[in-house]
Design a protein around this motif. Structure first.
Motif, PDB file in Angstrom:
ATOM      1  N   ARG A   1      46.188  48.558  43.265  1.00 43.57           N
ATOM      2  CA  ARG A   1      45.442  47.473  42.627  1.00 43.57           C
ATOM      3  C   ARG A   1      44.071  47.366  43.284  1.00 43.57           C
ATOM      4  O   ARG A   1      43.949  47.494  44.507  1.00 43.57           O
ATOM      5  N   ASN A   2      43.023  47.141  42.498  1.00 43.19           N
ATOM      6  CA  ASN A   2      41.661  47.063  43.004  1.00 43.19           C
ATOM      7  C   ASN A   2      41.036  45.744  42.556  1.00 43.19           C
ATOM      8  O   ASN A   2      40.445  45.644  41.486  1.00 43.19           O
ATOM      9  N   ASP A   3      41.198  44.709  43.373  1.00 40.06           N
ATOM     10  CA  ASP A   3      40.701  43.385  43.005  1.00 40.06           C
ATOM     11  C   ASP A   3      39.178  43.307  43.010  1.00 40.06           C
ATOM     12  O   ASP A   3      38.599  42.518  42.259  1.00 40.06           O
ATOM     13  N   ARG A   4      38.540  44.126  43.840  1.00 37.28           N
ATOM     14  CA  ARG A   4      37.079  44.076  43.936  1.00 37.28           C
ATOM     15  C   ARG A   4      36.430  44.522  42.627  1.00 37.28           C
ATOM     16  O   ARG A   4      35.455  43.936  42.168  1.00 37.28           O
ATOM     17  N   MET A   5      36.975  45.570  42.008  1.00 35.12           N
ATOM     18  CA  MET A   5      36.367  46.105  40.787  1.00 35.12           C
ATOM     19  C   MET A   5      37.043  45.621  39.504  1.00 35.12           C
ATOM     20  O   MET A   5      36.384  45.449  38.482  1.00 35.12           O
ATOM     21  N   PHE A   6      38.358  45.400  39.561  1.00 31.43           N
ATOM     22  CA  PHE A   6      39.082  45.146  38.315  1.00 31.43           C
ATOM     23  C   PHE A   6      39.820  43.809  38.303  1.00 31.43           C
ATOM     24  O   PHE A   6      40.755  43.624  37.538  1.00 31.43           O
ATOM     25  N   GLY A   7      39.395  42.877  39.144  1.00 27.99           N
ATOM     26  CA  GLY A   7      39.976  41.538  39.084  1.00 27.99           C
ATOM     27  C   GLY A   7      39.336  40.738  37.976  1.00 27.99           C
ATOM     28  O   GLY A   7      39.002  39.561  38.135  1.00 27.99           O
ATOM     29  N   ALA A   8      39.141  41.379  36.826  1.00 28.64           N
ATOM     30  CA  ALA A   8      38.465  40.784  35.679  1.00 28.64           C
ATOM     31  C   ALA A   8      39.187  41.212  34.412  1.00 28.64           C
ATOM     32  O   ALA A   8      40.036  42.105  34.436  1.00 28.64           O
ATOM     33  N   HIS A   9      38.819  40.580  33.312  1.00 26.20           N
ATOM     34  CA  HIS A   9      39.472  40.860  32.037  1.00 26.20           C
ATOM     35  C   HIS A   9      38.718  41.927  31.260  1.00 26.20           C
ATOM     36  O   HIS A   9      37.480  41.939  31.221  1.00 26.20           O
TER      37      HIS A   9
END
Length: 533
Positions: A509-517
């Motif tokens: 999981r990559n919250d920095r880049m893909f913690g978005a919709h």
């Protein structure tokens, strides 16, 4: 009096209809099938709500957000969970026959990912009994139903970016029909039928509302997230409810050994089963130890389904199972009032993305969502319609759709679209399923774009006008192809693993880049995609 047009007569549509009617609106419910045949009937396990005891609403919120893989909106999750007890009380008041415990209170069971038993249920028929109860209430209220109306397109005033109604194919007559309204609620369900025989969904779940919405200018969100239910029957993909595991059922591998936590979140259990099938060749659900009396009282439908579709009796036999596409977390992006980016166009239920499920839906939250947000959407749509009366603005949509239906009859049918539909289902299951990677996704995208080019050569063989189901199924296939491109582009863009979206080439999981919709829309017919908070 405002007129509210509701498209879809499943649980979400019927709850919205009752709420809009209660708010004083004139309500029309249009649906391509009969109300009691909707996908809501497959939601067997129960409806989450905290009704006292050691459980807390804060725990329900935390469980839901955790299951969402960080993509749930905490404010909207809190709204849903805080309104859950009243949703149950409302269902109880209108006559939903909940199962009861020894004290006469509404019975509850624990479903996967939940920290407490909070799923209120009616045996293992919860969705079906809710659906019939809602339909009875709508009939009592005198709500108008237009059945066997297939949604073609939404009517939109492009200058004002406002919905004016919708066009339909009246299936029995073959005529194109226009229904104008001050506001429109899409409650058309998900897109699980794209997976064909690898889905627990009925063939009706073809994503027609989402396809019409994106053509009308609405945005779609998180379309790559499709939940696979861990326990579908091996040979038919018929759903065996999570209530069977909630009641104490075991998952066994080919060596008849337990191998995972049966009540972990669905994405975790489904991938564990997928991996175990690859290693030991089979996985089974075992409820034999629960006993015949318990099974017949609490799980009668699961026993009957296993008998009919697998030829086994779970009182004595192991149930052969597999994961199957089950629920669409992605959908039409809506705001806190359930309205899309097109003014006056609302969405609710599985076709909507309320940002409550995120990357993975918590078991027991689907019925809850449709009740809580259905009541909210119905009231808001009635309010919008009252404040924004319908104009007499002309629209070319009706004429366009008449010409479209006539024109489709001249398609050559050199290519059998049923074969292409089965091919699409198979490549989706294998490459856009539980496990994905960049190479497989791009191969599917290439196949989809070839199908888009070939559509004019895939027309219906039946050229008749009356009750032409071949025509309806061809238009459904076109909607599936349109959505398939959006799903795959979204899945390619999200180079990480989160919830139901698992990529073996990017397993973390990559919250920095893909913690978005993932947001997708169309401009002049061209698909656009971006990530937004």
């Amino acid at each position: 009096m405002a007129k509210v047009l509701i498209i879809g007569s499943g649980g979400a549509g019927l709850v919205s209809a009752l709420a809009a009617h209660e708010a004083g609106a004139e309500v029309i419910v249009a649906s391509k099938t009969l109300p009691t045949r909707s996908q809501t009937s497959m939601a067997q396990g129960g409806m989450n709500a905290v009704l006292g005891g050691d459980d807390t609403i804060a725990s329900h919120i935390a469980d839901t957000f955790r299951s969402s893989g960080g993509l749930g909106d905490e404010g909207r999750i809190a709204f849903m969970c805080e309104n859950a007890p009243e949703a149950i009380r409302w269902c109880n008041r209108i006559g939903l026959p909940f199962s009861r415990n020894g004290e006469g209170d509404i019975a509850r069971r624990r479903l996967g990912g939940a920290s407490a038993p909070r799923a209120c249920y009616a045996q293992d028929y919860t969705g079906l009994k809710l659906l019939h109860t809602l339909y009875d209430q709508c009939l009592k209220a005198g709500i108008t139903f237009k059945n066997e109306r297939f949604l073609l397109n939404l009517i939109v005033d492009e200058e004002a970016n406002r919905v004016l109604g919708a066009t339909f194919l009246d299936i029995p007559s073959g005529e194109v029909e226009e229904i104008r309204a001050e506001s429109v609620i899409l409650a058309t369900g998900g897109y699980g039928a794209l997976y064909g025989k690898h889905s627990t969904n009925s063939v009706q779940a073809s994503g027609d509302g989402l396809a019409a919405a994106v053509r009308a200018g609405a945005k779609l969100a998180d379309m790559e997230f499709i939940q696979f239910h861990p326990t579908a029957l091996k040979n038919s993909s018929i759903l065996i409810s999570e209530s069977a595991r909630g009641a104490g059922g075991y998952l066994l591998n080919g060596n008849q050994e337990r191998f995972t936590d049966e009540l972990a979140p669905r994405d975790v259990v489904a991938r564990a089963i997928h991996d175990e099938v690859a290693q030991s060749g089979a996985v089974y659900l075992d409820i034999r130890h629960l006993g015949e009396e318990f099974i017949d009282h609490e799980l009668p439908q699961e026993r009957r389904l296993a008998q009919i579709y697998e030829g086994i009796d779970p009182v004595n036999d192991l149930i052969p199972i597999k994961p199957a596409a089950h629920y669409s977390m992605g959908g039409i992006e809506v705001d806190s009032s359930c309205m899309s980016s097109v003014k006056g166009l609302f969405a609710v239920g599985e076709c909507a993305n309320h940002k409550t499920h995120g990357a993975n839906r918590l078991g027991g939250n689907s019925l809850l969502e449709l009740v809580v947000f259905g009541r909210h959407a119905g009231a808001k749509a009635a309010e919008y319609g009252e404040k924004h009366p319908l104009t007499d603005r002309e629209s070319l949509q009706f004429a366009k759709d008449q010409n479209f239906v006539r024109g489709v009859m001249y398609f050559t049918n050199q290519i059998d679209f049923y074969q292409k539909q089965e091919m699409l289902a198979n490549i989706f299951y294998n490459n856009v399923g539980l496990v994905r990677d960049d190479m497989g996704l791009k191969a599917v995208l290439g196949a989809i774009r070839q199908m888009q080019k070939e559509l004019p050569f895939m027309g219906p063989r039946d050229k008749s006008k009356v009750c032409n189901t071949n025509l309806v199924e061809f238009i459904e296939f076109g909607n599936k192809v349109e959505l398939a491109e959006i799903i795959v582009v979204s899945a390619i863009s999200r180079v990480e693993s989160r919830g139901a979206h698992y990529r073996i080439d990017a397993p973390e999981r990559n919250d920095r880049m893909f913690g978005a919709h993932t947001i997708t829309w169309k401009e002049d017919g061209v698909l656009c995609a971006d990530f937004m908070q």
